[in-house]
Design a protein around this motif. Structure first.
Motif, PDB file in Angstrom:
ATOM      1  N   GLU A  50     -64.206 -14.677 -48.623  1.00  0.00           N
ATOM      2  CA  GLU A  50     -65.203 -16.082 -48.162  1.00  0.00           C
ATOM      3  C   GLU A  50     -64.842 -16.299 -46.754  1.00  0.00           C
ATOM      4  OE1 GLU A  50     -65.598 -20.623 -49.322  1.00  0.00           O
ATOM      5  OE2 GLU A  50     -64.633 -19.496 -50.670  1.00  0.00           O
ATOM      6  N   PHE A  51     -63.812 -16.267 -46.184  1.00  0.00           N
ATOM      7  CA  PHE A  51     -63.605 -16.816 -44.685  1.00  0.00           C
ATOM      8  C   PHE A  51     -63.284 -15.520 -43.782  1.00  0.00           C
ATOM      9  CE2 PHE A  51     -61.879 -20.367 -47.356  1.00  0.00           C
ATOM     10  CZ  PHE A  51     -62.872 -21.175 -46.936  1.00  0.00           C
ATOM     11  N   GLU A  54     -65.154 -15.303 -40.579  1.00  0.00           N
ATOM     12  CA  GLU A  54     -64.848 -16.744 -39.798  1.00  0.00           C
ATOM     13  C   GLU A  54     -63.513 -16.471 -38.915  1.00  0.00           C
ATOM     14  OE1 GLU A  54     -65.576 -20.499 -41.784  1.00  0.00           O
ATOM     15  OE2 GLU A  54     -66.767 -19.317 -43.184  1.00  0.00           O
ATOM     16  N   LYS A 174     -56.674 -23.131 -49.850  1.00  0.00           N
ATOM     17  CA  LYS A 174     -58.061 -22.709 -49.380  1.00  0.00           C
ATOM     18  C   LYS A 174     -58.600 -24.091 -48.524  1.00  0.00           C
ATOM     19  CE  LYS A 174     -62.791 -21.822 -50.943  1.00  0.00           C
ATOM     20  NZ  LYS A 174     -63.663 -21.356 -52.387  1.00  0.00           N
ATOM     21  N   LYS A 178     -59.483 -23.814 -44.538  1.00  0.00           N
ATOM     22  CA  LYS A 178     -61.087 -24.097 -44.186  1.00  0.00           C
ATOM     23  C   LYS A 178     -60.881 -24.972 -43.092  1.00  0.00           C
ATOM     24  CE  LYS A 178     -63.720 -24.692 -47.839  1.00  0.00           C
ATOM     25  NZ  LYS A 178     -64.482 -25.603 -49.075  1.00  0.00           N
ATOM     26  N   LEU A 181     -60.175 -23.370 -39.721  1.00  0.00           N
ATOM     27  CA  LEU A 181     -61.512 -22.409 -39.378  1.00  0.00           C
ATOM     28  C   LEU A 181     -62.280 -23.326 -38.631  1.00  0.00           C
ATOM     29  CD1 LEU A 181     -61.619 -20.150 -42.550  1.00  0.00           C
ATOM     30  CD2 LEU A 181     -60.868 -19.481 -40.080  1.00  0.00           C
TER      31      LEU A 181
END
Length: 181
Positions: A50-51, A54, A174, A178, A181
């Motif tokens: 997912e990340f 990023e 998580k 986030k 990020l």
């Protein structure tokens, strides 16, 4: 000092400078392929996928110090992780995280973020407490790594911002990733 000041060995035994990861958000984890927490590989892979675009990377360090739950060679461990859990993030050479042969990186991580306890609501907390207290009755009062899948969150400047015990819900981990990020 930051995590960028350390070198580690990759799965081929080559030295890798963590400076190569400068500017990224990192989650450093000591793992094991035959542990009650091994299913976390699936969630970690999902978080990574997912990340990763990023600027997020998971750095995985297999460790056989807790119940011998990371047996085999690094090649065998990596193959298991890739085939069974679809792990794509870097898996480094097996290390010790505690004791006389502990990785310098892990000595630094433990000094930066100490043990704050297991999640009281996790079903494995009483089992861990029982196992670990038989080995070290005073375990709650030192910063050693207690078990597999302890995680350290590193910001883009190389600072250790959080330590998560294996009992910490990965949705909380998580959310903290986030935020960075």
């Amino acid at each position: 000092m930051s995590v960028y000041d350390f070198e580690v060995r990759d799965d081929q035994g080559n030295l890798v400078s963590l400076k190569d990861y400068e500017g990224k958000v990192l989650l450093i984890v000591n793992s094991a392929t035959e542990c009650g927490f091994t299913p976390q590989y699936t969630e970690l892979t999902e978080i990574y996928n997912e990340f990763k675009d990023e600027g997020f990377v998971i750095l995985d360090f297999p460790c056989n110090q807790f119940g011998g739950q990371a047996p085999g060679t690094i090649s065998e461990i990596k193959e298991t992780c890739r085939l069974k859990f679809l792990v794509e993030y870097p898996i480094f050479d097996k290390i010790d995280v505690n004791g006389d042969n502990a990785s310098e990186l892990y000595e630094y991580l433990k000094n930066e973020k100490g043990f704050e306890g297991f999640d009281e609501d996790h079903e494995l907390t009483p089992i861990l407490d029982d196992i670990i207290s038989k080995i070290d009755a005073d375990y709650k009062n030192n910063n050693d790594i207690k078990w597999n899948f302890t995680k350290f969150l590193i910001d883009r400047e190389g600072n250790v911002v959080a330590r998560f015990e294996p009992t910490k819900d990965l949705s909380i981990v998580k959310n903290e990733i986030k935020e960075l990020l």
